[in-house]
Design a protein around this motif. Structure first.
Motif, PDB file in Angstrom:
ATOM      1  N   ASP A 116      34.046 -38.699   8.836  1.00  0.00           N
ATOM      2  CA  ASP A 116      34.591 -39.591   7.900  1.00  0.00           C
ATOM      3  C   ASP A 116      33.665 -39.598   6.688  1.00  0.00           C
ATOM      4  O   ASP A 116      32.504 -40.040   6.904  1.00  0.00           O
ATOM      5  CB  ASP A 116      34.589 -41.021   8.653  1.00  0.00           C
ATOM      6  CG  ASP A 116      35.221 -42.167   7.781  1.00  0.00           C
ATOM      7  OD1 ASP A 116      35.748 -42.076   6.816  1.00  0.00           O
ATOM      8  OD2 ASP A 116      35.144 -43.289   7.954  1.00  0.00           O
ATOM      9  N   LEU A 117      34.118 -39.362   5.764  1.00  0.00           N
ATOM     10  CA  LEU A 117      33.484 -39.178   4.344  1.00  0.00           C
ATOM     11  C   LEU A 117      33.593 -40.662   3.524  1.00  0.00           C
ATOM     12  O   LEU A 117      34.900 -40.851   3.125  1.00  0.00           O
ATOM     13  CB  LEU A 117      33.900 -37.993   3.478  1.00  0.00           C
ATOM     14  CG  LEU A 117      33.726 -36.704   4.074  1.00  0.00           C
ATOM     15  CD1 LEU A 117      34.082 -35.630   3.389  1.00  0.00           C
ATOM     16  CD2 LEU A 117      32.169 -36.336   4.398  1.00  0.00           C
ATOM     17  N   GLY A 118      32.844 -41.240   3.139  1.00  0.00           N
ATOM     18  CA  GLY A 118      32.760 -42.401   2.444  1.00  0.00           C
ATOM     19  C   GLY A 118      33.161 -43.477   3.565  1.00  0.00           C
ATOM     20  O   GLY A 118      34.190 -44.378   3.454  1.00  0.00           O
ATOM     21  N   THR A 119      32.418 -43.686   4.708  1.00  0.00           N
ATOM     22  CA  THR A 119      32.773 -44.270   5.932  1.00  0.00           C
ATOM     23  C   THR A 119      32.755 -45.875   5.552  1.00  0.00           C
ATOM     24  O   THR A 119      33.495 -46.636   6.451  1.00  0.00           O
ATOM     25  CB  THR A 119      31.876 -43.892   6.880  1.00  0.00           C
ATOM     26  OG1 THR A 119      32.371 -44.510   8.112  1.00  0.00           O
ATOM     27  CG2 THR A 119      30.332 -44.535   6.779  1.00  0.00           C
ATOM     28  N   GLY A 120      31.988 -46.552   4.552  1.00  0.00           N
ATOM     29  CA  GLY A 120      31.985 -47.960   4.435  1.00  0.00           C
ATOM     30  C   GLY A 120      31.231 -48.484   5.862  1.00  0.00           C
ATOM     31  O   GLY A 120      30.272 -48.045   6.245  1.00  0.00           O
ATOM     32  N   ARG A 162      28.229 -42.317  20.538  1.00  0.00           N
ATOM     33  CA  ARG A 162      29.305 -41.173  20.247  1.00  0.00           C
ATOM     34  C   ARG A 162      29.159 -40.860  18.737  1.00  0.00           C
ATOM     35  O   ARG A 162      29.976 -40.141  18.288  1.00  0.00           O
ATOM     36  CB  ARG A 162      30.737 -41.824  20.569  1.00  0.00           C
ATOM     37  CG  ARG A 162      30.910 -41.962  22.407  1.00  0.00           C
ATOM     38  CD  ARG A 162      32.010 -42.690  22.555  1.00  0.00           C
ATOM     39  NE  ARG A 162      33.125 -42.100  22.003  1.00  0.00           N
ATOM     40  CZ  ARG A 162      34.247 -42.529  21.758  1.00  0.00           C
ATOM     41  NH1 ARG A 162      34.573 -44.008  22.047  1.00  0.00           N
ATOM     42  NH2 ARG A 162      35.320 -42.056  21.022  1.00  0.00           N
ATOM     43  N   VAL A 163      28.572 -41.743  18.162  1.00  0.00           N
ATOM     44  CA  VAL A 163      28.493 -41.607  16.458  1.00  0.00           C
ATOM     45  C   VAL A 163      27.040 -41.676  15.773  1.00  0.00           C
ATOM     46  O   VAL A 163      26.168 -42.012  16.270  1.00  0.00           O
ATOM     47  CB  VAL A 163      29.216 -42.922  16.139  1.00  0.00           C
ATOM     48  CG1 VAL A 163      28.550 -44.166  16.367  1.00  0.00           C
ATOM     49  CG2 VAL A 163      29.714 -43.030  14.688  1.00  0.00           C
ATOM     50  N   ARG A 164      26.984 -40.849  14.614  1.00  0.00           N
ATOM     51  CA  ARG A 164      25.838 -40.701  14.031  1.00  0.00           C
ATOM     52  C   ARG A 164      26.400 -41.053  12.599  1.00  0.00           C
ATOM     53  O   ARG A 164      27.249 -40.617  12.085  1.00  0.00           O
ATOM     54  CB  ARG A 164      25.539 -39.128  14.162  1.00  0.00           C
ATOM     55  CG  ARG A 164      24.180 -38.925  13.196  1.00  0.00           C
ATOM     56  CD  ARG A 164      23.274 -37.933  13.728  1.00  0.00           C
ATOM     57  NE  ARG A 164      24.128 -36.741  13.398  1.00  0.00           N
ATOM     58  CZ  ARG A 164      24.131 -36.026  12.378  1.00  0.00           C
ATOM     59  NH1 ARG A 164      23.213 -36.237  11.353  1.00  0.00           N
ATOM     60  NH2 ARG A 164      24.712 -34.813  12.296  1.00  0.00           N
ATOM     61  N   PHE A 165      25.320 -42.019  11.830  1.00  0.00           N
ATOM     62  CA  PHE A 165      25.764 -42.074  10.443  1.00  0.00           C
ATOM     63  C   PHE A 165      24.791 -41.597   9.606  1.00  0.00           C
ATOM     64  O   PHE A 165      23.464 -41.712   9.823  1.00  0.00           O
ATOM     65  CB  PHE A 165      25.886 -43.868  10.289  1.00  0.00           C
ATOM     66  CG  PHE A 165      27.156 -44.470  10.931  1.00  0.00           C
ATOM     67  CD1 PHE A 165      28.226 -44.324  10.230  1.00  0.00           C
ATOM     68  CD2 PHE A 165      26.924 -44.979  11.752  1.00  0.00           C
ATOM     69  CE1 PHE A 165      29.287 -44.770  11.084  1.00  0.00           C
ATOM     70  CE2 PHE A 165      28.315 -45.570  12.657  1.00  0.00           C
ATOM     71  CZ  PHE A 165      29.453 -45.565  11.928  1.00  0.00           C
ATOM     72  N   VAL A 166      25.087 -41.076   8.583  1.00  0.00           N
ATOM     73  CA  VAL A 166      24.162 -40.204   7.711  1.00  0.00           C
ATOM     74  C   VAL A 166      24.378 -40.691   6.270  1.00  0.00           C
ATOM     75  O   VAL A 166      25.488 -40.837   5.650  1.00  0.00           O
ATOM     76  CB  VAL A 166      24.406 -38.587   7.586  1.00  0.00           C
ATOM     77  CG1 VAL A 166      23.752 -38.163   6.775  1.00  0.00           C
ATOM     78  CG2 VAL A 166      24.402 -38.222   9.120  1.00  0.00           C
ATOM     79  N   GLU A 167      23.185 -41.121   5.608  1.00  0.00           N
ATOM     80  CA  GLU A 167      23.173 -41.528   4.151  1.00  0.00           C
ATOM     81  C   GLU A 167      23.268 -40.021   3.061  1.00  0.00           C
ATOM     82  O   GLU A 167      22.325 -39.270   3.677  1.00  0.00           O
ATOM     83  CB  GLU A 167      21.945 -42.572   3.939  1.00  0.00           C
ATOM     84  CG  GLU A 167      21.912 -42.797   2.549  1.00  0.00           C
ATOM     85  CD  GLU A 167      20.872 -43.768   2.051  1.00  0.00           C
ATOM     86  OE1 GLU A 167      20.816 -44.029   0.838  1.00  0.00           O
ATOM     87  OE2 GLU A 167      20.189 -44.067   2.913  1.00  0.00           O
ATOM     88  N   GLY A 168      24.450 -39.978   2.459  1.00  0.00           N
ATOM     89  CA  GLY A 168      24.445 -38.792   1.729  1.00  0.00           C
ATOM     90  C   GLY A 168      25.510 -38.543   0.673  1.00  0.00           C
ATOM     91  O   GLY A 168      26.250 -39.823   0.591  1.00  0.00           O
ATOM     92  N   ASP A 169      25.454 -37.645   0.206  1.00  0.00           N
ATOM     93  CA  ASP A 169      26.554 -37.438  -0.994  1.00  0.00           C
ATOM     94  C   ASP A 169      27.534 -36.480  -0.699  1.00  0.00           C
ATOM     95  O   ASP A 169      27.560 -35.284  -0.278  1.00  0.00           O
ATOM     96  CB  ASP A 169      25.784 -36.603  -2.203  1.00  0.00           C
ATOM     97  CG  ASP A 169      26.703 -36.397  -3.315  1.00  0.00           C
ATOM     98  OD1 ASP A 169      27.828 -37.168  -3.269  1.00  0.00           O
ATOM     99  OD2 ASP A 169      26.425 -35.545  -4.052  1.00  0.00           O
ATOM    100  N   TRP A 170      28.763 -37.256   0.003  1.00  0.00           N
ATOM    101  CA  TRP A 170      29.871 -36.710   0.507  1.00  0.00           C
ATOM    102  C   TRP A 170      29.598 -35.886   1.692  1.00  0.00           C
ATOM    103  O   TRP A 170      28.698 -36.016   2.423  1.00  0.00           O
ATOM    104  CB  TRP A 170      30.657 -36.057  -0.507  1.00  0.00           C
ATOM    105  CG  TRP A 170      31.207 -37.169  -1.279  1.00  0.00           C
ATOM    106  CD1 TRP A 170      30.882 -37.162  -2.900  1.00  0.00           C
ATOM    107  CD2 TRP A 170      32.062 -38.389  -1.201  1.00  0.00           C
ATOM    108  NE1 TRP A 170      31.348 -38.249  -3.315  1.00  0.00           N
ATOM    109  CE2 TRP A 170      32.128 -39.032  -2.475  1.00  0.00           C
ATOM    110  CE3 TRP A 170      32.638 -38.695  -0.004  1.00  0.00           C
ATOM    111  CZ2 TRP A 170      32.997 -40.334  -2.613  1.00  0.00           C
ATOM    112  CZ3 TRP A 170      33.414 -40.167  -0.316  1.00  0.00           C
ATOM    113  CH2 TRP A 170      33.622 -40.557  -1.591  1.00  0.00           C
ATOM    114  N   ALA A 171      30.005 -34.528   1.533  1.00  0.00           N
ATOM    115  CA  ALA A 171      29.822 -33.568   2.688  1.00  0.00           C
ATOM    116  C   ALA A 171      28.508 -32.695   2.605  1.00  0.00           C
ATOM    117  O   ALA A 171      28.431 -31.753   3.290  1.00  0.00           O
ATOM    118  CB  ALA A 171      30.983 -33.005   3.201  1.00  0.00           C
ATOM    119  N   GLU A 172      27.713 -32.891   1.355  1.00  0.00           N
ATOM    120  CA  GLU A 172      26.748 -32.007   1.124  1.00  0.00           C
ATOM    121  C   GLU A 172      25.683 -32.004   2.361  1.00  0.00           C
ATOM    122  O   GLU A 172      25.387 -32.994   2.823  1.00  0.00           O
ATOM    123  CB  GLU A 172      25.993 -32.520  -0.114  1.00  0.00           C
ATOM    124  CG  GLU A 172      24.834 -31.805  -0.356  1.00  0.00           C
ATOM    125  CD  GLU A 172      24.276 -32.110  -1.687  1.00  0.00           C
ATOM    126  OE1 GLU A 172      22.922 -31.640  -1.960  1.00  0.00           O
ATOM    127  OE2 GLU A 172      24.901 -32.793  -2.544  1.00  0.00           O
TER     128      GLU A 172
END
Length: 274
Positions: A116-120, A162-172
């Motif tokens: 999920d890109l831009g998951t909010g 089941r989930v991992r959240f990543v701070e980043g620039d879209w899918a870079e």
């Protein structure tokens, strides 16, 4: 003598009519919130009890334009309820169009890996994980505040493992492939006029994407093309007038797409199936 709940609801509905298209619903949601009960329980229960302390203050904040979801701290989406707050985009029913498209695509087999890109606050990803209990996912967002709320929502739903959240620039820096890629990027043009309760409260970086509203798509479309697994699906939310422009970005990558409309009949999701 203090007003009753019923009288307070009537008065609040009249006040909210100047600030909301759904004044009675807003009044009921605020009343249920401050009473600590569901709206259904409010509607079924006795409303001749005294008006609770603090209700009038919530109504005043709503009249001033503060979103209901920020006032109550929650918003329902698909089959889940999410905590939300200032600094994150409020989930909207139109975005459920992406999940509906994914359910149709994966009717014969469930997705195993979801991005999920831009998951909010985790909106699309956590709804997908609730839909497919065996799936795992990654949610990416540039906002540390949004990711803090997303992690809390995942924990509340029991999805932490089941989930991992990543701070980043879209899918870079993200490695695929993924069976399902979901993306609700900012797509409002910077000169477009929005309602006060949106532009005055929700984060601009989650709303606006350049003069034509396409800046985020120019970044994510090439990324998504490389990330979708064979047999997989990418679903991107779009503005109602952006079907041709976003489709052209996929065409520039040598790919074709389809479009799905929301319940109001507006173009809402661009679908790329590998």
């Amino acid at each position: 003598m203090p007003e009753t709940v019923d009288a307070a609801l009537r008065a609040a509905t009249a006040r909210l009519a100047e600030a909301s298209a759904t004044p009675r619903l807003d009044a009921e949601l605020l009343m249920a919130h401050i009473l600590g009960i569901s709206r259904g329980a409010l509607l079924m229960g006795r409303r001749d009890t005294p008006e609770p302390r603090g209700f009038a203050a919530l109504v005043a904040r709503r009249v001033a334009g503060e979103p209901i979801a920020y006032l109550t701290g929650r918003r329902d989406f698909w089959t889940i309820s999410l905590a939300v707050g200032p600094g994150v985009l409020i989930p909207r029913p139109d975005s459920e169009t992406l999940i509906e498209a994914a359910v149709d695509h994966f009717a014969s087999r469930p997705p195993a890996r979801i991005l999920d890109l831009g998951t909010g606050p985790g909106t699309l990803l956590l709804a997908a994980l609730d839909q497919w209990p065996q799936a795992n996912g990654i949610g990416v967002d540039a906002s540390a505040k949004a990711l803090t709320i997303a992690r809390g929502n995942a924990a509340d739903l029991g999805f932490g493992a089941r989930v991992r959240f990543v701070e980043g620039d879209w899918a870079e820096g993200i490695d695929g492939p993924f069976d399902l890629v979901l993306c609700n990027p900012p797509y409002i043009g910077t000169n477009e006029v929005l309602a006060v309760d949106v532009v005055g409260h929700e984060p601009a970086e989650a709303l606006f994407a350049g003069i034509d509203g396409l800046d985020a798509y120019r970044i994510v479309v090439p990324q998504i093309v490389r990330l979708v697994a064979p047999g997989g699906l990418a679903a991107l939310e779009i503005g109602a007038s952006q079907r041709e422009a976003v489709s052209a970005l996929f065409a520039a990558e040598g790919e074709s797409v389809t479009c799905r409309r929301d319940l109001a009949g507006h173009d809402r999701a661009i679908l790329f199936a590998r």
